[in-house]
Structure formats: C-alpha cells, structure tokens
Design a protein around this motif. Structure first.
Motif, PDB file in Angstrom:
ATOM      1  N   ARG A 167       1.196 -28.554  -3.890  1.00  0.00           N
ATOM      2  CA  ARG A 167       0.720 -28.014  -2.610  1.00  0.00           C
ATOM      3  C   ARG A 167      -0.607 -28.587  -2.249  1.00  0.00           C
ATOM      4  NH1 ARG A 167       4.282 -24.373  -0.625  1.00  0.00           N
ATOM      5  NH2 ARG A 167       5.584 -23.425  -2.142  1.00  0.00           N
ATOM      6  N   GLY A 168      -0.746 -29.809  -2.455  1.00  0.00           N
ATOM      7  CA  GLY A 168      -2.201 -30.540  -2.135  1.00  0.00           C
ATOM      8  C   GLY A 168      -3.333 -30.327  -3.115  1.00  0.00           C
ATOM      9  N   ASN A 169      -3.042 -29.886  -4.237  1.00  0.00           N
ATOM     10  CA  ASN A 169      -4.310 -29.452  -5.163  1.00  0.00           C
ATOM     11  C   ASN A 169      -3.869 -30.127  -6.242  1.00  0.00           C
ATOM     12  OD1 ASN A 169      -6.163 -27.390  -3.511  1.00  0.00           O
ATOM     13  ND2 ASN A 169      -4.108 -26.658  -3.071  1.00  0.00           N
ATOM     14  N   GLY A 170      -4.818 -30.883  -6.915  1.00  0.00           N
ATOM     15  CA  GLY A 170      -4.399 -31.530  -8.321  1.00  0.00           C
ATOM     16  C   GLY A 170      -4.945 -32.862  -8.336  1.00  0.00           C
ATOM     17  N   MET A 171      -4.371 -33.682  -9.313  1.00  0.00           N
ATOM     18  CA  MET A 171      -4.475 -35.126  -9.435  1.00  0.00           C
ATOM     19  C   MET A 171      -3.415 -35.941  -8.928  1.00  0.00           C
ATOM     20  SD  MET A 171      -7.547 -35.000 -10.830  1.00  0.00           S
ATOM     21  CE  MET A 171      -7.848 -36.633 -11.141  1.00  0.00           C
ATOM     22  N   GLY A 219      -7.044 -28.884  -1.427  1.00  0.00           N
ATOM     23  CA  GLY A 219      -6.712 -28.309   0.023  1.00  0.00           C
ATOM     24  C   GLY A 219      -6.120 -29.929   0.778  1.00  0.00           C
ATOM     25  N   ASN A 220      -5.401 -30.763  -0.072  1.00  0.00           N
ATOM     26  CA  ASN A 220      -4.894 -31.851   0.436  1.00  0.00           C
ATOM     27  C   ASN A 220      -5.901 -33.021   0.956  1.00  0.00           C
ATOM     28  OD1 ASN A 220      -2.333 -33.245   0.892  1.00  0.00           O
ATOM     29  ND2 ASN A 220      -2.801 -33.708   3.083  1.00  0.00           N
ATOM     30  N   GLU A 221      -7.327 -32.726   0.773  1.00  0.00           N
ATOM     31  CA  GLU A 221      -8.305 -33.739   1.075  1.00  0.00           C
ATOM     32  C   GLU A 221      -8.902 -34.152  -0.316  1.00  0.00           C
ATOM     33  OE1 GLU A 221      -8.818 -34.776   3.966  1.00  0.00           O
ATOM     34  OE2 GLU A 221      -8.188 -33.020   5.350  1.00  0.00           O
ATOM     35  N   ARG A 222      -9.316 -35.228  -0.061  1.00  0.00           N
ATOM     36  CA  ARG A 222     -10.071 -36.217  -1.463  1.00  0.00           C
ATOM     37  C   ARG A 222     -11.181 -35.548  -1.672  1.00  0.00           C
ATOM     38  NH1 ARG A 222      -9.169 -42.786  -0.447  1.00  0.00           N
ATOM     39  NH2 ARG A 222      -6.868 -42.445   0.028  1.00  0.00           N
ATOM     40  N   GLU A 223     -11.370 -35.462  -3.026  1.00  0.00           N
ATOM     41  CA  GLU A 223     -12.512 -34.720  -3.582  1.00  0.00           C
ATOM     42  C   GLU A 223     -13.009 -35.146  -4.940  1.00  0.00           C
ATOM     43  OE1 GLU A 223     -15.814 -31.911  -3.299  1.00  0.00           O
ATOM     44  OE2 GLU A 223     -14.016 -32.261  -1.987  1.00  0.00           O
ATOM     45  N   GLY A 224     -14.403 -35.430  -4.706  1.00  0.00           N
ATOM     46  CA  GLY A 224     -15.354 -36.107  -6.014  1.00  0.00           C
ATOM     47  C   GLY A 224     -14.919 -37.418  -6.157  1.00  0.00           C
ATOM     48  N   LYS A 225     -14.507 -38.248  -7.355  1.00  0.00           N
ATOM     49  CA  LYS A 225     -14.452 -39.721  -7.839  1.00  0.00           C
ATOM     50  C   LYS A 225     -13.158 -40.138  -7.614  1.00  0.00           C
ATOM     51  CE  LYS A 225     -15.473 -42.607 -11.666  1.00  0.00           C
ATOM     52  NZ  LYS A 225     -15.917 -42.893 -12.671  1.00  0.00           N
ATOM     53  N   GLY A 245      -8.162 -57.992  -6.152  1.00  0.00           N
ATOM     54  CA  GLY A 245      -8.448 -58.563  -7.302  1.00  0.00           C
ATOM     55  C   GLY A 245      -9.895 -57.985  -7.884  1.00  0.00           C
ATOM     56  N   SER A 246     -10.340 -56.687  -7.570  1.00  0.00           N
ATOM     57  CA  SER A 246     -11.018 -56.064  -8.215  1.00  0.00           C
ATOM     58  C   SER A 246     -11.295 -54.301  -8.202  1.00  0.00           C
ATOM     59  CB  SER A 246     -12.620 -56.496  -7.713  1.00  0.00           C
ATOM     60  OG  SER A 246     -12.694 -56.271  -6.098  1.00  0.00           O
ATOM     61  N   ARG A 247     -12.003 -53.915  -9.093  1.00  0.00           N
ATOM     62  CA  ARG A 247     -12.121 -52.627  -9.040  1.00  0.00           C
ATOM     63  C   ARG A 247     -12.934 -51.793  -8.372  1.00  0.00           C
ATOM     64  NH1 ARG A 247     -14.856 -48.557 -12.065  1.00  0.00           N
ATOM     65  NH2 ARG A 247     -16.143 -50.145 -13.237  1.00  0.00           N
ATOM     66  N   TYR A 248     -12.908 -50.704  -7.900  1.00  0.00           N
ATOM     67  CA  TYR A 248     -13.601 -49.882  -6.903  1.00  0.00           C
ATOM     68  C   TYR A 248     -13.746 -48.387  -7.160  1.00  0.00           C
ATOM     69  CZ  TYR A 248      -9.718 -48.538  -3.918  1.00  0.00           C
ATOM     70  OH  TYR A 248      -8.602 -48.020  -3.449  1.00  0.00           O
ATOM     71  N   GLU A 249     -14.773 -47.751  -6.910  1.00  0.00           N
ATOM     72  CA  GLU A 249     -14.878 -46.368  -6.981  1.00  0.00           C
ATOM     73  C   GLU A 249     -15.657 -45.871  -5.803  1.00  0.00           C
ATOM     74  OE1 GLU A 249     -17.812 -45.496 -10.268  1.00  0.00           O
ATOM     75  OE2 GLU A 249     -16.503 -46.470 -11.793  1.00  0.00           O
ATOM     76  N   GLU A 250     -15.206 -44.465  -5.381  1.00  0.00           N
ATOM     77  CA  GLU A 250     -15.731 -43.793  -4.155  1.00  0.00           C
ATOM     78  C   GLU A 250     -15.793 -42.462  -4.413  1.00  0.00           C
ATOM     79  OE1 GLU A 250     -13.145 -46.835  -0.983  1.00  0.00           O
ATOM     80  OE2 GLU A 250     -12.519 -44.707  -1.297  1.00  0.00           O
ATOM     81  N   GLN A 251     -16.859 -41.871  -3.827  1.00  0.00           N
ATOM     82  CA  GLN A 251     -17.164 -40.490  -3.775  1.00  0.00           C
ATOM     83  C   GLN A 251     -16.784 -39.949  -2.659  1.00  0.00           C
ATOM     84  OE1 GLN A 251     -18.264 -38.667  -6.724  1.00  0.00           O
ATOM     85  NE2 GLN A 251     -18.466 -40.163  -8.084  1.00  0.00           N
ATOM     86  N   TYR A 252     -16.023 -38.647  -2.691  1.00  0.00           N
ATOM     87  CA  TYR A 252     -15.742 -37.964  -1.737  1.00  0.00           C
ATOM     88  C   TYR A 252     -16.189 -36.651  -1.550  1.00  0.00           C
ATOM     89  CZ  TYR A 252     -12.378 -41.563  -0.181  1.00  0.00           C
ATOM     90  OH  TYR A 252     -11.931 -42.763   0.194  1.00  0.00           O
ATOM     91  N   LEU A 253     -16.450 -35.738  -0.322  1.00  0.00           N
ATOM     92  CA  LEU A 253     -16.681 -34.511  -0.349  1.00  0.00           C
ATOM     93  C   LEU A 253     -16.069 -33.689   0.865  1.00  0.00           C
ATOM     94  CD1 LEU A 253     -18.395 -31.822  -1.137  1.00  0.00           C
ATOM     95  CD2 LEU A 253     -20.248 -32.808   0.633  1.00  0.00           C
ATOM     96  N   ASP A 254     -14.905 -32.963   0.757  1.00  0.00           N
ATOM     97  CA  ASP A 254     -14.258 -32.288   1.575  1.00  0.00           C
ATOM     98  C   ASP A 254     -13.264 -33.442   2.375  1.00  0.00           C
ATOM     99  OD1 ASP A 254     -14.831 -29.854   1.125  1.00  0.00           O
ATOM    100  OD2 ASP A 254     -16.694 -29.969   2.257  1.00  0.00           O
TER     101      ASP A 254
END
Length: 334
Positions: A173-177, A194-200, A207-216
């Motif tokens: 239900r939109g919570n978890g990995m 809550g179905n929204e991206r959170e954290g890392k 051709g390359s790796r990326y990282e993103e940080q989300y809040l709500d």
C-alpha cells in the motif's frame, strides 16, 4: 511506468520494413510493418542482427482502424508482447495502447498485464511477474485530475504491492522498498512512504550510476557518478532541461523564414499552410530525423529542413546532468 521517471522525451525511431503475407504465412497480412530491435531495445536493420522483432498489423476498416502490435523473440519466434494501438507509429510517450497489453518472457511465462482506456491512458490495475511465475508487483493507476497544458487526464501510479523473487513482501500500500527494472538494463530503487519517494534513491541509466535524496516526494539533491570519475550535481530545478535554441525564439524564427522561398504552386498543394516540423536535437546539438505532420512536396520539406539546420547548433537537453537526444517541434506558417 518508465515514462514517470524520465520526463524528458527521448525520441526512439525504429527501422521499418514492409512484409507480405507470403513471407510469414497466416500471421502477417498485407501492409504489415516489421521493426527489429537488439537486446537493449534499440532499433537494428535486419532480423539477423536482432534480439526481437515487432509486427504492426492494421485491423478493421478505415473509419475505425486499430493496429495490432505483436512482438516476437527472434531466436524462437515465440511471442514477446501483444497489444492494440490507435496509431502505427511510436508517439512521444510510446505506443498509445487501447485495451489490454501483455508481455511475456522468452520461455513463455507471463511478464506483465496492463490495461489502457480509449485515449491510451493506463487504467485499473497492472500486474507484473517474475520469470518463475511469482507475483512481483501490483500497481493501481489513480486519476489525479486534468492537465492544465493538454487537458488530458493525469494518472499517478500507486504501488499497491511489491515482492522479491522468493515471495517476501517488501512494499504494501505505497509503503516500503521498491525497485523498478527495465529491459535495457536500467533501474531505480529506494523507499516509498505514502506512495512518495523518501530518503536515498539509487539508479543506473545512460551508462553510469546516480544517487538522489528525496523529502516527501520532492527531489532535494542528486549526483551522477561518471565512469571517468567526474561527479555531476543537480537538484529539482536542474534535473531536467529542454534543448536551447541558438537564438532567442523570435530571432530564430525570423532567421528561418528568411531562408524559405517556396513557390505559390507548391503552397497550393498543401492541405494546410501551417506545418508542424518535428526533429531530434541530438546530444551534440545537431538536428536530425525531420518529420512533417502532413505530406508536402519534397522541394518544400527540403527547403524548410535546410533553413532550420542552417541557423546554428543548439545546446542539447539534459537529464540528471547528462546530455540526451530530445524531440522538438516548430510550427512553420507558409
């Protein structure tokens, strides 16, 4: 689903070749189009060089025509996908499917089932499976209103369930990995709240790796790690950028019109004097793959294409710090 992650539109043009019913027996009929693709989904010219191929068959009369889009794995000629579309060509957002679309693994196991309404918008629930047949993910498509730009309905995926290959639930239900994998080897994974991206969130594309940080659900910062050791930083405002014209829009259009001199005789052959010209702004800023929204004399299209290309190089669009090929449309009034 991938379109929800990559907002910029990268044009994918498949090489097409006409086949007759004599070549493929009963599966193919007159006017069938065949597209060939490699393992990453990129177009190739021959079946010998392909990993899969796609057959586009017109169905019904001219007034209510649909196109049956059927994919096959080259090695075995077994079915890869099956769906119907209102158009025979891939649009900016992919195929405009109508009804149910199914995809299969090479050994025949069902991979996914998705449903689309008459406008090609995802609807109801979509189901995804592992090669073993175990359920991988259920996505419910929620209507969030109307787009202020196009007037079309806006749909947001709600991730109802996600499980690993052993059947352990990682998200409910939109919570978890959650991890989203695609046929071209790209992926993105992270936590939903809550179905929204959170954290890392981490991923791989271009051709390359990326990282993103989300809040709500809002991107706070991002970094791309190139193979040469370079690190590119971006945020919500700089994550995606459209191509930049070589001049301001008004000056650009004036420069284009100065080089167009089409005779009245050619203009009378047009259905409309307003012509939409679509082309690709490539990663290096060059323009290619010009298309027109109506059939026009070659002398006219050649002149317009040359005029647009002659103005000068563009700055390419970017996605997560990387230049990308993007579709662009310009209206020309003759």
């Amino acid at each position: 689903m991938k379109g929800s992650i990559l907002v910029l539109l990268v044009l994918i043009v498949a090489h097409t070749e006409a086949f007759s019913s004599k070549v493929r027996e009963k599966v193919f009929i007159k006017d069938t189009i065949v597209n060939y693709f490699d393992t990453s989904g990129n177009p190739v010219k021959t079946k010998l060089a392909s990993h899969s191929y796609q057959c586009i068959v017109p169905v019904g009369d001219d007034s209510r025509r649909l196109f049956n889009i059927v994919g096959y794995y080259t090695d075995t000629d077994s079915m890869k996908s099956f769906a119907y579309s209102r158009d025979s060509t891939v649009g900016f957002f992919g195929w405009k499917y109508v009804g149910e679309s199914t995809v299969y693994y090479p050994h025949g196991q069902l991979k996914s089932v998705e449903k689309f309404d008459t406008d090609g918008v995802p609807m109801d629930s979509s189901y995804y499976y592992y090669p073993t047949g175990k359920l991988k993910m259920i996505v419910v498509h929620v209507d969030t209103g109307q787009s202020p730009f196009t007037g079309s309905r806006m749909i947001k995926p709600h991730y109802l369930l996600y499980a690993d290959s052993l059947g352990n639930y990682l998200l409910k239900r939109g919570n978890g990995m959650l991890r989203l994998d695609y046929d071209d080897g790209t992926y993105i994974e992270g936590e939903l709240k809550g179905n929204e991206r959170e954290g890392k969130w981490t991923g791989w594309n271009m051709g390359s790796r990326y990282e993103e940080q989300y809040l709500d659900g809002v991107l706070q910062s991002g970094k791309r790690f190139r193979a040469n050791g370079e690190v590119i930083a971006y945020d919500a405002e700089t994550k995606e950028s459209a191509p930049v014209l070589p001049l301001k829009l008004k000056q650009f259009m004036e420069a284009v019109y100065r080089q167009i001199d089409i005779s009245d005789n050619l203009i009378t052959q047009l259905k409309s004097r307003l012509i939409n010209v679509t082309f690709v702004v490539n990663k290096d800023g060059r323009l290619s793959k010009f298309k027109y929204d109506q059939n026009i004399p070659i002398k006219a299209s050649s002149q317009i294409t040359t005029a647009i290309q002659a103005v000068g190089p563009w700055k390419p669009g970017r996605l997560q710090g990387e230049p990308v090929a993007i579709n662009y449309t310009i209206p020309i009034q003759l």
